[in-house]
Design an enzyme around this catalytic site. Structure first.
Site, PDB file in Angstrom:
ATOM      1  N   GLY A  12       1.222  17.772  41.360  1.00  0.00           N
ATOM      2  CA  GLY A  12       1.395  19.180  41.019  1.00  0.00           C
ATOM      3  C   GLY A  12       2.603  19.861  41.627  1.00  0.00           C
ATOM      4  CG  MET A  90       0.279  11.170  34.396  1.00  0.00           C
ATOM      5  SD  MET A  90       1.970  11.420  33.774  1.00  0.00           S
ATOM      6  CE  MET A  90       2.638   9.774  33.974  1.00  0.00           C
ATOM      7  CG  HIS A 109      10.125  12.505  29.837  1.00  0.00           C
ATOM      8  ND1 HIS A 109       9.019  11.702  29.972  1.00  0.00           N
ATOM      9  CD2 HIS A 109      11.186  11.674  29.719  1.00  0.00           C
ATOM     10  CE1 HIS A 109       9.394  10.436  29.927  1.00  0.00           C
ATOM     11  NE2 HIS A 109      10.709  10.384  29.769  1.00  0.00           N
ATOM     12  CD  GLU A 143       8.204   9.056  17.263  1.00  0.00           C
ATOM     13  OE1 GLU A 143       9.137   8.419  17.757  1.00  0.00           O
ATOM     14  OE2 GLU A 143       8.247   9.611  16.137  1.00  0.00           O
ATOM     15  CB  VAL A 144       5.080   8.953  23.421  1.00  0.00           C
ATOM     16  CG1 VAL A 144       5.286   9.040  24.927  1.00  0.00           C
ATOM     17  CG2 VAL A 144       3.665   8.538  23.119  1.00  0.00           C
ATOM     18  CG  ASP A 145       7.603  11.136  26.863  1.00  0.00           C
ATOM     19  OD1 ASP A 145       6.964  12.137  27.221  1.00  0.00           O
ATOM     20  OD2 ASP A 145       7.449  10.014  27.372  1.00  0.00           O
ATOM     21  CB  ALA A 173      17.097  18.226  38.625  1.00  0.00           C
TER      22      ALA A 173
HETATM   23  C1  GAR Z   1       7.129  14.572  37.256  1.00  0.00           C
HETATM   24  O1  GAR Z   1       8.252  13.820  37.627  1.00  0.00           O
HETATM   25  C2  GAR Z   1       7.066  14.724  35.752  1.00  0.00           C
HETATM   26  O2  GAR Z   1       8.332  14.884  35.151  1.00  0.00           O
HETATM   27  C3  GAR Z   1       6.448  13.413  35.359  1.00  0.00           C
HETATM   28  O3  GAR Z   1       5.457  13.178  36.326  1.00  0.00           O
HETATM   29  C4  GAR Z   1       5.840  13.788  37.556  1.00  0.00           C
HETATM   30  C5  GAR Z   1       4.719  14.710  37.983  1.00  0.00           C
HETATM   31  O4  GAR Z   1       4.961  15.209  39.282  1.00  0.00           O
HETATM   32  N1  GAR Z   1       5.912  13.458  34.047  1.00  0.00           N
HETATM   33  C6  GAR Z   1       5.815  12.404  33.260  1.00  0.00           C
HETATM   34  O5  GAR Z   1       6.187  11.293  33.574  1.00  0.00           O
HETATM   35  C7  GAR Z   1       5.194  12.677  31.907  1.00  0.00           C
HETATM   36  N2  GAR Z   1       5.349  11.567  31.054  1.00  0.00           N
HETATM   37  P1  GAR Z   1       4.211  16.498  39.795  1.00  0.00           P
HETATM   38  O6  GAR Z   1       2.706  16.264  39.597  1.00  0.00           O
HETATM   39  O7  GAR Z   1       4.552  16.576  41.256  1.00  0.00           O
HETATM   40  O8  GAR Z   1       4.687  17.692  39.027  1.00  0.00           O
END
Ligand code: GAR
Length: 210
Positions: A12, A90, A109, A143-145, A173
């Site tokens: 999070g 996820m 992403h 579609e994914v991402d 970033a």
């Molecule tokens: C982040 O890097 C986000 O971009 C990625 O998971 C991480 C979550 O971190 N998301 C994905 O890979 C989605 N496919 P967080 O829980 O600390 O925000």
């Protein structure tokens, strides 16, 4: 203010960056609800300590994906959520959920899409030898991402990077980019036209300076 619902599965830290941004009086959005498909997601505690309603809806408690997604949708709508933000969520979402929230659902992403959709983006970027990696905020399509891109930030790859050092640089970033993208949307400066999102203004910060 635009009411956000943030969907998480774990740490999070992106949720935290949105909550931090929303704490500023001039930020045009507020976090109305946090949902997690995992009861032990650390992000739930972050939300609760900020006084934001946070619910665990473990996907395993539901008979199937439609029941799980309907429960999430009901909770989001009961909270008056206007924009759903995926932040490290996820679970793959069904076409039903994606269509129900069409143009009201965004994701962050960790890559410069359309490069490296899916997981393990940092290691795959290193393996591909790219000189820049980064992150993308986009509207979600089935579609994914995939989906109209709202904002991106590029991050240089250094010759001694590991997946861990690179992901830490990208994550920093991400924490700048997500609030920026939400601000643009909440201010009505983003229009979705087919497969593209059109900005009514240049990105306020040069993305490579994030
Ligand atoms: C982040 O890097 C986000 O971009 C990625 O998971 C991480 C979550 O971190 N998301 C994905 O890979 C989605 N496919 P967080 O829980 O600390 O925000």
């Amino acid at each position: 203010k635009l009411k956000l619902g943030v969907l998480i599965s774990g740490r999070g830290s992106n949720l935290q960056s949105l909550m931090n941004a929303a704490a500023a009086p001039d930020f045009p959005a507020t976090v109305a609800l946090v949902l997690s498909n995992k009861a032990d997601a650390a992000g739930l505690e972050r939300a609760r300590s900020a006084g934001i309603p946070a619910l665990a809806l473990p996907h395993k408690d539901y008979a199937d994906k439609p029941a799980f997604e309907q429960a999430m949708t009901r909770a989001l709508e009961d909270a008056g959520v206007q924009l759903v933000c995926l932040a490290g969520f996820m679970r793959l979402l069904s076409p039903w959920f994606v269509d129900h929230w069409r143009d009201r659902l965004i994701n962050i992403h960790p890559s410069l899409l359309p490069a490296f959709p899916g997981i393990d983006t940092h290691q795959r970027a290193l393996d591909a030898g790219v000189r820049f990696h980064g992150c993308t905020v986009h509207y979600v399509r089935s579609e994914v991402d995939s989906g109209p891109i709202v904002a991106q930030a590029a991050v240089p790859v250094q010759s001694d990077d590991t997946a861990d050092t690179l992901s830490a640089r990208v994550l920093a970033a991400e924490h700048e980019l997500y609030p920026l993208a939400v601000r643009l949307i909440a201010e009505g400066r983003v229009t979705v036209e087919g497969d593209r999102a059109v900005l009514a203004c240049p990105l306020p910060i040069p993305a490579t300076a994030l």
